[in-house]
Design a protein around this motif. Sequence first.
Motif, short mmCIF file in Angstrom:
data_model
loop_
_atom_site.label_atom_id
_atom_site.label_comp_id
_atom_site.label_asym_id
_atom_site.label_seq_id
_atom_site.Cartn_x
_atom_site.Cartn_y
_atom_site.Cartn_z
N CYS A 49 0.83 -1.20 0.00
CA CYS A 49 0.00 0.00 0.00
C CYS A 49 0.86 1.25 0.00
CB CYS A 49 -0.98 0.00 1.17
SG CYS A 49 -0.27 0.48 2.76
N VAL A 50 2.09 1.17 0.52
CA VAL A 50 2.99 2.32 0.50
C VAL A 50 3.37 2.65 -0.95
CG1 VAL A 50 5.21 3.22 1.27
CG2 VAL A 50 3.85 1.80 2.82
N LEU A 51 3.68 1.61 -1.73
CA LEU A 51 3.99 1.84 -3.15
C LEU A 51 2.76 2.31 -3.90
CD1 LEU A 51 6.26 -1.23 -4.01
CD2 LEU A 51 6.84 0.91 -2.88
N ALA A 52 1.60 1.72 -3.59
CA ALA A 52 0.37 2.12 -4.28
C ALA A 52 0.02 3.57 -3.98
CB ALA A 52 -0.77 1.21 -3.85
N ALA A 53 0.16 3.98 -2.73
CA ALA A 53 -0.14 5.37 -2.37
C ALA A 53 0.82 6.33 -3.06
CB ALA A 53 -0.08 5.53 -0.86
N ALA A 54 2.10 5.96 -3.14
CA ALA A 54 3.06 6.83 -3.84
C ALA A 54 2.68 6.98 -5.30
CB ALA A 54 4.47 6.25 -3.70
N PRO B 247 12.85 -16.77 0.87
CA PRO B 247 13.61 -16.00 -0.13
C PRO B 247 13.60 -14.50 0.21
CG PRO B 247 12.00 -17.45 -1.17
CD PRO B 247 11.67 -17.43 0.28
N ASP B 248 14.59 -13.78 -0.28
CA ASP B 248 14.68 -12.35 -0.08
C ASP B 248 13.63 -11.65 -0.94
OD1 ASP B 248 15.37 -9.70 0.25
OD2 ASP B 248 17.40 -9.89 -0.57
N PRO B 249 12.70 -10.87 -0.36
CA PRO B 249 11.68 -10.21 -1.17
C PRO B 249 12.13 -8.89 -1.77
CG PRO B 249 11.30 -9.72 1.13
CD PRO B 249 12.51 -10.63 1.09
N LEU B 250 13.29 -8.36 -1.36
CA LEU B 250 13.67 -7.02 -1.77
C LEU B 250 13.80 -6.87 -3.29
CD1 LEU B 250 14.14 -4.24 -0.61
CD2 LEU B 250 16.55 -4.83 -0.28
N PRO B 251 14.39 -7.84 -4.02
CA PRO B 251 14.45 -7.66 -5.48
C PRO B 251 13.08 -7.50 -6.14
CG PRO B 251 16.00 -9.35 -4.78
CD PRO B 251 15.17 -9.01 -3.58
N ALA B 252 12.08 -8.22 -5.64
CA ALA B 252 10.74 -8.09 -6.23
C ALA B 252 10.16 -6.71 -5.97
CB ALA B 252 9.82 -9.17 -5.67
N PHE B 253 10.37 -6.17 -4.78
CA PHE B 253 9.88 -4.83 -4.49
C PHE B 253 10.64 -3.78 -5.30
CE2 PHE B 253 8.09 -6.85 -0.68
CZ PHE B 253 6.83 -6.29 -0.68
N ARG B 254 11.92 -3.98 -5.49
CA ARG B 254 12.69 -3.03 -6.29
C ARG B 254 12.21 -3.03 -7.74
NH1 ARG B 254 18.63 -4.67 -3.92
NH2 ARG B 254 18.76 -3.10 -2.26
N ALA B 255 11.88 -4.21 -8.26
CA ALA B 255 11.36 -4.28 -9.62
C ALA B 255 10.05 -3.50 -9.75
CB ALA B 255 11.15 -5.74 -10.03
N GLU B 256 9.22 -3.60 -8.74
CA GLU B 256 7.96 -2.85 -8.77
C GLU B 256 8.20 -1.35 -8.66
OE1 GLU B 256 3.78 -2.27 -8.96
OE2 GLU B 256 5.21 -3.77 -9.68
N GLN B 257 9.14 -0.96 -7.83
CA GLN B 257 9.47 0.46 -7.72
C GLN B 257 10.01 1.00 -9.04
OE1 GLN B 257 11.95 -0.10 -4.21
NE2 GLN B 257 10.56 1.17 -3.00
N ARG C 112 9.18 -0.11 -12.01
CA ARG C 112 8.02 -0.04 -12.90
C ARG C 112 7.21 1.23 -12.65
NH1 ARG C 112 2.55 -1.64 -13.51
NH2 ARG C 112 2.31 -2.00 -11.27
N LEU C 113 7.12 1.61 -11.39
CA LEU C 113 6.31 2.78 -11.02
C LEU C 113 7.10 4.08 -11.09
CD1 LEU C 113 4.45 1.27 -7.93
CD2 LEU C 113 3.52 1.62 -10.23
N GLY C 114 8.38 3.99 -11.36
CA GLY C 114 9.20 5.19 -11.40
C GLY C 114 9.51 5.76 -10.03
N LEU C 115 9.59 4.90 -9.02
CA LEU C 115 9.86 5.32 -7.65
C LEU C 115 11.30 5.01 -7.27
CD1 LEU C 115 6.64 3.85 -5.96
CD2 LEU C 115 6.99 6.20 -6.78
N ASP C 116 11.82 5.73 -6.30
CA ASP C 116 13.15 5.43 -5.77
C ASP C 116 13.16 4.01 -5.21
OD1 ASP C 116 14.00 7.95 -6.42
OD2 ASP C 116 13.70 8.77 -4.39
N GLN C 117 14.27 3.31 -5.39
CA GLN C 117 14.34 1.92 -4.96
C GLN C 117 14.84 1.80 -3.51
OE1 GLN C 117 15.87 -1.02 -7.82
NE2 GLN C 117 15.98 0.66 -9.30
#
Length: 457
Positions: free
Chosen positions: A118-123, A159-169, A171-176
Amino acid sequence: MTGRVLMFPWQVGAGHTGRCLHLAARLTRAGYRVSLAADPTGRMARDAGVPTLGPAPAPRRPMARNSSGYLTVAGPGDAFAAAGYYHPEVVRRQVERDRAVIAGHRPDLVVTHMDPTCVLAAAAEGVPVLSVADADFLVTGSAPWMPWLGPGARPSRFPDPLPAFRAEQRRLGLDQAEEVGDLLVGAATLIASVPELERPDPRYDDLPGLHYAGPMVWDPDREGLLARRLRDFGRGAPLRVYASVGGGQVAADLLGAGVAEAARRRGWALLHSGGLNSGGPADGGAGQDRYAASSLIMRQGFGGINAACAWADVVVCHGGHSTVLAALAAGKPVVVAPAMSENEANGRQLVQERGAGLVLAATSIGPDDRLLLAPRGGAPRPVAEGLARAFAPEAFAAAVEEVGADPGYRARARELGRALGRAEQDAEPLLARVLAGLPAARTATARTATAVPAGPG
């Protein structure tokens, strides 16, 4: 200034929802209109009169436990991975679901308690985020909820989830994010504690918008029903003990049975709380206490934690953050019986290291990389055997009577309680200042124009 607030508690656990409801009550008094995106518990928001926009999340596969039942979650990254968030497509789908909810509701503020999507969605939707956090959400390292295992320890196999979140960031044009904890940082971040008790990782020392908000403990017993039931209960008993088992089945079974038998043997007055699914405070929960063999054992459902802690001489609990803080806020020493790594960390760091109580179980890594568990004062053993010994009636009896008899534990608990009380007194003025400093949401038109289409699934 007032407006709409949309809250996203993490998808499991009454503590996450309760903390949101605690803040919701304050925001409602300030004139805000508060809703939850969903209630993971299925009932807490309804009972509190807070509307939800959707049903409770679908049940997901439980997190992996040691064969003994001890739940090894070494940090927030493990919690996110257990929800499948190491798959980029799973993160993307959930972010787009959250975006759809935000776009449809058009809130002025999103509040989260440990929900990263939701933090990424809100951004992406241009809505500011107020993040409510335990200090241990903002951590670094491979096992931040089990730091006693040493640098580089990997006690869980998530597994480490950080790479998946970085990929989404990306895609959204957000800082990783550089660390998993970065995913839970908002325009403002409220730590539900005080610096005298706990602090985030030093990485976050200079984080803009970080504030200590004091204990944020949700207590649905607004009519004081439990306080009336407790008025004469336990008078003349050598100790008054409040035992809160939390929502986990292992802790409920082992802790509940062990402390109740200890109370029966020692003649304590015991208030036994069975957690969220055991009924409410008005009728004492779901029927008679199945452990009771004495008129000095009272069964209690969910609610009334403040009255319970005020009544008790010693609080025994599974180590949930809210229960520990409620006990310390009341100035009461704590005995923690953990069946989960984060709860063990709470017991070690917030209670035992602060001199305000004891922890009954301590995990370690054996030579074959298997988890071991030592009961208090004993040697490390296979976890199932260690838990059985740690939660035995004689272990509860010894620990409770030690902290109940030693004035040093009470003095330190009261000292921490005074710090928590000072923060509680400033909580609403602090919240007003934080809200006044938040950026405004982008207009609905602008948010719609910049939305990213959802992918398949």
